[in-house]
Design a protein around this motif. Structure first.
Motif, PDB file in Angstrom:
ATOM      1  N   GLN A   1       0.809  -1.217   0.000  1.00 31.32           N
ATOM      2  CA  GLN A   1       0.000   0.000   0.000  1.00 31.32           C
ATOM      3  C   GLN A   1       0.843   1.268   0.000  1.00 31.32           C
ATOM      4  N   LEU A   2       2.162   1.124   0.153  1.00 25.57           N
ATOM      5  CA  LEU A   2       3.022   2.302   0.058  1.00 25.57           C
ATOM      6  C   LEU A   2       2.919   2.940  -1.333  1.00 25.57           C
ATOM      7  N   ALA A   3       2.561   2.134  -2.319  1.00 24.21           N
ATOM      8  CA  ALA A   3       2.410   2.668  -3.678  1.00 24.21           C
ATOM      9  C   ALA A   3       1.048   3.316  -3.890  1.00 24.21           C
ATOM     10  N   GLN A   4       0.111   3.082  -2.971  1.00 20.85           N
ATOM     11  CA  GLN A   4      -1.250   3.569  -3.180  1.00 20.85           C
ATOM     12  C   GLN A   4      -1.370   5.091  -3.246  1.00 20.85           C
ATOM     13  N   PRO A   5      -0.708   5.862  -2.369  1.00 23.95           N
ATOM     14  CA  PRO A   5      -0.826   7.322  -2.479  1.00 23.95           C
ATOM     15  C   PRO A   5      -0.350   7.858  -3.820  1.00 23.95           C
ATOM     16  N   LEU A   6       0.727   7.263  -4.360  1.00 23.11           N
ATOM     17  CA  LEU A   6       1.243   7.738  -5.636  1.00 23.11           C
ATOM     18  C   LEU A   6       0.269   7.426  -6.771  1.00 23.11           C
ATOM     19  N   LEU A   7      -0.340   6.240  -6.711  1.00 19.48           N
ATOM     20  CA  LEU A   7      -1.357   5.912  -7.705  1.00 19.48           C
ATOM     21  C   LEU A   7      -2.554   6.858  -7.586  1.00 19.48           C
ATOM     22  N   THR A   8      -2.925   7.172  -6.353  1.00 25.54           N
ATOM     23  CA  THR A   8      -4.037   8.097  -6.139  1.00 25.54           C
ATOM     24  C   THR A   8      -3.718   9.469  -6.721  1.00 25.54           C
ATOM     25  N   LEU A   9      -2.472   9.909  -6.564  1.00 27.19           N
ATOM     26  CA  LEU A   9      -2.083  11.203  -7.112  1.00 27.19           C
ATOM     27  C   LEU A   9      -2.131  11.195  -8.643  1.00 27.19           C
ATOM     28  N   VAL A  10      -1.771  10.068  -9.247  1.00 25.40           N
ATOM     29  CA  VAL A  10      -1.869   9.960 -10.706  1.00 25.40           C
ATOM     30  C   VAL A  10      -3.322  10.095 -11.147  1.00 25.40           C
TER      31      VAL A  10
END
Length: 320
Positions: free
Chosen positions: A278-287
């Motif tokens: 889930q560490l990648a989730q914020p970056l995906l959300t920003l995309v």
């Protein structure tokens, strides 16, 4: 060939055959374990991808619904989908010993997290709200350690903290470093969601993951249906295209399908390791925020993405 050689030769052959059998069995078990791990990672990653769209979809849903209407109708629709699947497949009601865990899942991921984050998104951007999912892996791993007694390695914790710090720094910088009243909702959502993930991950080891979230959603129907009617009666609403798409995604995509694959992934690779994806989730959300909502993104995004991916790789290799 002597008589002694003839007597010992069958024994030698038998020993060699046994060694080959054991070696083949060990190789098969190792390959099966490796396949299970890869499958678990893929399932958990699919869940993270679905979750990364939750905040943008919620923002779309708020285009036509009030916060209470959006959350209650979301629960009702997801509960009806889950109930239909359980009824169609004739799944038995879970044993009484699992009801407490299902109640924790329902309170955390079906009611608490959607409600608190929706209230936060009334005054917060999706970029700022991504802070909560930046902290969620650490909180989930900590709760899992307390609940299950599993202690991840020091390397695991170091990489997890580094990844979380990178995500937090990036998301706070995106929002200008200002803390709003919405942060209270976000931190509350962080705690209840981590509890729901932990309990759901434990329960997914004794029943299929889709049944865990399915029964949690069905258990909320007696609350969701009257709450939907009440909220729609008191809050103004309009069926705009964005509102309908947002509602359908958070109900079917995030609330049901996303949690279904997420719990299966956690059961396969363990709660702490799955939570670090889930560490990648914020970056995906920003995309998604940039492409779907038109929010801006700074040049720090690629650097943060690389840092997060490195941390995820380390946590996946670290052994508890």
């Amino acid at each position: 060939m002597t008589a002694q050689d003839s007597a010992t030769r069958p024994t030698t052959i038998a020993v060699n055959i046994n060694r080959e059998t054991v070696g083949t069995a060990a190789t098969t078990v190792g390959a099966t374990a490796g396949d299970t791990t890869r499958t678990g990672i893929l399932l958990a990653a699919a869940g993270v991808t679905a979750f990364s769209l939750t905040f943008p979809a919620t923002a779309w849903g708020l285009d036509g619904f009030g916060p209470w209407s959006l959350v209650s109708v979301r629960m009702a629709l997801a509960g009806l989908i889950a109930g239909g699947c359980l009824l169609l497949l004739r799944v038995r009601v879970p044993a009484r010993e699992h009801w407490f865990s299902l109640a924790v899942v329902a309170a955390g991921v079906v009611i608490g997290f959607p409600l608190l984050t929706t209230l936060a998104l009334q005054t917060s951007t999706t970029s700022h709200a991504a802070v909560v999912v930046g902290l969620l892996p650490l909180t989930t791993a900590a709760m899992s350690a307390l609940r299950t007694g599993v202690r991840p390695s020091r390397t695991f914790w170091t990489a997890a903290c580094a990844g979380a710090a990178a995500v937090i720094a990036f998301t706070v910088q995106q929002s200008g470093g200002a803390l709003t009243t919405a942060d209270l909702y976000l931190f509350g959502a962080l705690l209840v969601c981590a509890a729901g993930y932990t309990e759901g991950g434990r329960l997914a080891k004794v029943m299929p993951g889709w049944q865990v979230i399915g029964w949690a959603l069905v258990g909320c129907l007696p609350l969701a249906i009257p709450a939907s009617a009440l909220a729609l009666a008191y809050e103004p609403w309009e069926l705009t295209a964005k509102a309908v798409v947002g509602l359908l995604w958070v109900a079917a995509g995030s609330q049901f399908l996303g949690l279904l694959v997420w719990y299966r992934g956690m059961a396969a690779i363990g709660i702490p390791k799955a939570s670090q994806l889930q560490l990648a989730q914020p970056l995906l959300t920003l995309v998604w925020s940039v492409s779907l909502l038109g929010e801006s993104m700074t040049a720090a995004a690629p650097l943060t993405a690389v840092a997060v991916l490195i941390c995820i790789a380390v946590t996946q290799r670290a052994r508890g």
